[in-house]
Design an enzyme around this catalytic site. Structure first.
Site, PDB file in Angstrom:
ATOM      1  N   PRO A 136     -11.810 -41.382 -13.744  1.00 43.87           N
ATOM      2  CA  PRO A 136     -12.946 -42.287 -13.640  1.00 43.87           C
ATOM      3  C   PRO A 136     -12.700 -43.679 -14.238  1.00 43.87           C
ATOM      4  O   PRO A 136     -13.265 -44.053 -15.268  1.00 43.87           O
ATOM      5  CB  PRO A 136     -14.049 -41.539 -14.394  1.00 43.87           C
ATOM      6  CG  PRO A 136     -13.309 -40.737 -15.414  1.00 43.87           C
ATOM      7  CD  PRO A 136     -12.016 -40.342 -14.748  1.00 43.87           C
ATOM      8  N   CYS A 137     -11.892 -44.460 -13.551  1.00 41.41           N
ATOM      9  CA  CYS A 137     -11.577 -45.814 -14.012  1.00 41.41           C
ATOM     10  C   CYS A 137     -12.824 -46.690 -14.061  1.00 41.41           C
ATOM     11  O   CYS A 137     -12.871 -47.663 -14.821  1.00 41.41           O
ATOM     12  CB  CYS A 137     -10.497 -46.442 -13.143  1.00 41.41           C
ATOM     13  SG  CYS A 137     -10.815 -46.355 -11.372  1.00 41.41           S
TER      14      CYS A 137
END
Length: 187
Positions: A136-137
């Protein structure tokens, strides 16, 4: 042989790409299916569209639920982390540990990998993330609650939309407007 599957989410078509028993790529929401297919064919020109095996179907269900606002942890999914550099792997391991609805800064990620002062390199690594949403950048922000960059279709607005869906807080300080959704800066 590489395979892919396009699927709809609440904020646009996404895709997963796999080889064998591991996910080798994910694609963030696009504006429409045609755009999603074009981007996918540039990233994975040899991938063939097919029905997803059970582990990919599970991943699709998790991504769809997450983008509907259900808090889902996708860190258990089998992704090909051995295909990225050691530095990027360290960054992705930290990002994988950020729960839905929470955020870290690039500097905090740098500190957690034991390399304070490399916040910019953390941003570069996240920009190269082949597994967005799963890694989850979008949960990593610039200092002071600023958004930083985002390479998805729609750019930072897509990042903010995803954080809003997750009801993410961008600061540990209580705020007067906590109940309001995040919004991109007006132009």
């Amino acid at each position: 042989m590489q395979h892919f599957c396009l699927f709809d989410t609440a904020i646009g078509p996404c895709a997963l790409v796999w080889q064998g028993e591991r996910i080798i790529g994910a694609q963030l929401p696009e504006g429409d299916e045609e755009t999603a297919r074009r981007r996918l064919s540039r990233r994975f020109p040899d991938a063939a569209e097919t029905q997803p095996p059970a582990f990919v179907a599970e991943a699709i269900g998790g991504v769809v639920a997450l983008l509907k606002g259900e808090p889902r942890d996708l860190s258990h999914l089998p992704i090909a982390l051995d295909t990225v550099s050691e530095f990027n792997r360290k960054v992705y391991d930290v990002a994988l540990a950020i729960p839905p609805g929470e955020t870290l800064t690039y500097g905090e990620v740098a500190a957690r990998i034991g390399e304070p002062g490399v916040a910019r390199a953390v941003g570069v690594a996240l920009g190269q993330n082949p597994f967005p949403i799963i890694v989850p950048c979008h949960r990593v922000l610039a200092a002071g609650g600023k958004t930083g960059g985002f390479s998805a279709d729609g750019g930072v607005e897509t990042k903010l939309r995803m954080l809003t869906i997750e009801k993410a807080r961008t600061s540990t300080e209580p705020g007067l407007f906590d109940a309001l959704p995040l919004e991109a800066r007006r132009r």
